[in-house]
Design a protein around this motif. Structure first.
Motif, mmCIF file in Angstrom:
data_model
loop_
_atom_site.group_PDB
_atom_site.id
_atom_site.type_symbol
_atom_site.label_atom_id
_atom_site.label_comp_id
_atom_site.label_asym_id
_atom_site.label_seq_id
_atom_site.Cartn_x
_atom_site.Cartn_y
_atom_site.Cartn_z
ATOM 1 N N MET A 15 18.003 19.230 93.470
ATOM 2 C CA MET A 15 17.950 20.145 92.340
ATOM 3 C C MET A 15 16.516 20.253 91.815
ATOM 4 O O MET A 15 15.807 19.252 91.706
ATOM 5 C CB MET A 15 18.858 19.587 91.233
ATOM 6 N N GLY A 16 16.098 21.485 91.550
ATOM 7 C CA GLY A 16 14.751 21.712 91.044
ATOM 8 C C GLY A 16 13.720 22.014 92.122
ATOM 9 O O GLY A 16 12.614 22.481 91.810
ATOM 10 N N GLN A 64 14.799 33.505 89.501
ATOM 11 C CA GLN A 64 14.647 32.343 90.383
ATOM 12 C C GLN A 64 14.620 32.739 91.862
ATOM 13 O O GLN A 64 14.242 31.951 92.715
ATOM 14 C CB GLN A 64 15.801 31.356 90.163
ATOM 15 N N SER A 81 13.590 27.213 91.946
ATOM 16 C CA SER A 81 14.008 25.932 91.395
ATOM 17 C C SER A 81 15.523 25.855 91.523
ATOM 18 O O SER A 81 16.261 26.393 90.693
ATOM 19 C CB SER A 81 13.570 25.832 89.927
ATOM 20 N N THR A 82 15.968 25.202 92.580
ATOM 21 C CA THR A 82 17.394 25.255 92.907
ATOM 22 C C THR A 82 18.249 24.526 91.881
ATOM 23 O O THR A 82 17.847 23.514 91.285
ATOM 24 C CB THR A 82 17.652 24.653 94.291
ATOM 25 N N LYS A 83 19.451 25.077 91.706
ATOM 26 C CA LYS A 83 20.448 24.471 90.823
ATOM 27 C C LYS A 83 21.654 24.086 91.683
ATOM 28 O O LYS A 83 21.829 24.589 92.797
ATOM 29 C CB LYS A 83 20.876 25.473 89.749
ATOM 30 N N LEU A 84 22.473 23.221 91.144
ATOM 31 C CA LEU A 84 23.673 22.797 91.884
ATOM 32 C C LEU A 84 24.517 23.998 92.283
ATOM 33 O O LEU A 84 25.070 24.045 93.389
ATOM 34 C CB LEU A 84 24.509 21.823 91.041
ATOM 35 N N GLU A 85 24.604 24.965 91.386
ATOM 36 C CA GLU A 85 25.457 26.134 91.642
ATOM 37 C C GLU A 85 24.875 27.100 92.680
ATOM 38 O O GLU A 85 25.510 28.084 93.038
ATOM 39 C CB GLU A 85 25.768 26.890 90.346
ATOM 40 N N ASP A 86 23.666 26.805 93.171
ATOM 41 C CA ASP A 86 23.112 27.609 94.263
ATOM 42 C C ASP A 86 23.654 27.165 95.619
ATOM 43 O O ASP A 86 23.399 27.811 96.641
ATOM 44 C CB ASP A 86 21.582 27.517 94.290
ATOM 45 N N VAL A 110 22.708 21.792 97.524
ATOM 46 C CA VAL A 110 21.808 21.298 96.485
ATOM 47 C C VAL A 110 22.426 20.041 95.884
ATOM 48 O O VAL A 110 23.571 20.068 95.407
ATOM 49 C CB VAL A 110 21.571 22.358 95.393
#
Lengths: 111, 115
Positions: A15-16, A64, A81-86, A110
């Protein structure tokens, strides 16, 4: 038969972190697309690209996300900046203007 | 904007039986309609498409679909299902125009084939 290819087939990131998903569309195609499919859900349109610019994007495609055609063959999707939901399967597609041909997808995880 | 409804989330048929997967679309103008198949862990393969002309379209793997404007439907059919047809099937609609940018997919129908 020409086909759309995507690399990598599976990407794990924290993440991030920033990720770049790569696609090589069919060579004489002019329209390029990214779609997303969260596990168990439907395929969702993200963005379309023509003549070196975005022609349409969905509400999912926020600041993003970015796309680029850095050379004559590649088409990339960057998530800053990746998130869990990606976490999802990301499909690239290309077209001469009618039917779209899909690549095999990149599974993004992620953590 | 266009939208697609696939009323059946999961269908089970016996091998050799006939199959019909339902698809209803919503779009104010002439739709471009597609059926895609997705095997587990795989990408999307185009089965067939409708742009104009004959409302009964033939696709690969023995599939066909019929466009019925009056019912806003584009149902997929196969007279005799094979075990290898087990997969997820997606109906999609594209906007009228040369470039169907904004293609919308249905939620998909998972097909299970019993021996």
């Amino acid at each position: 038969e020409p086909e759309v290819t995507q690399t990598p087939s599976h990407q794990v990131t924290q993440m991030g972190q920033e990720v770049i998903l790569r696609c090589v569309p069919i060579s004489n195609h002019l329209y390029f697309y990214w779609y997303r499919q969260i596990l168990g859900q439907k395929v969702e349109f993200l963005v379309s690209f023509y003549n070196n610019e975005i022609s349409e994007k969905s509400e999912i495609f926020d600041d993003q996300f970015s796309v680029e055609r850095p050379d004559g063959s590649n088409f990339t999707l960057k998530i800053r900046s990746t998130k869990l939901e990606d976490s999802a399967m990301y499909f690239c597609a290309s077209s001469t203007g009618y039917e779209q041909y899909f690549g095999p997808g990149t599974r993004l995880t992620v953590t | 904007a266009q939208s697609v409804t696939q009323p059946d989330i999961h269908i089970t048929v016996s091998e050799g039986a006939s199959l019909e997967l339902r698809c209803n679309y919503s779009y104010g103008a002439t739709p471009y309609l597609f059926w895609y198949v997705q095997s587990p862990g795989q990408g999307l393969q185009l089965l067939l498409k409708y742009f104009s002309g004959d409302t009964l379209v033939q696709g690969i793997k023995g599939f066909e679909a019929e466009f019925k404007r009056s019912q806003s439907s584009f149902n997929l059919r196969k007279p005799s299902v094979h075990w290898s047809d087990a997969a997820e099937y997606f109906c999609a609609v594209g906007a009228e125009g040369y470039n169907n940018n904004d293609m919308r997919f249905g939620a998909g129908t998972r097909l299970t084939v019993k021996p």
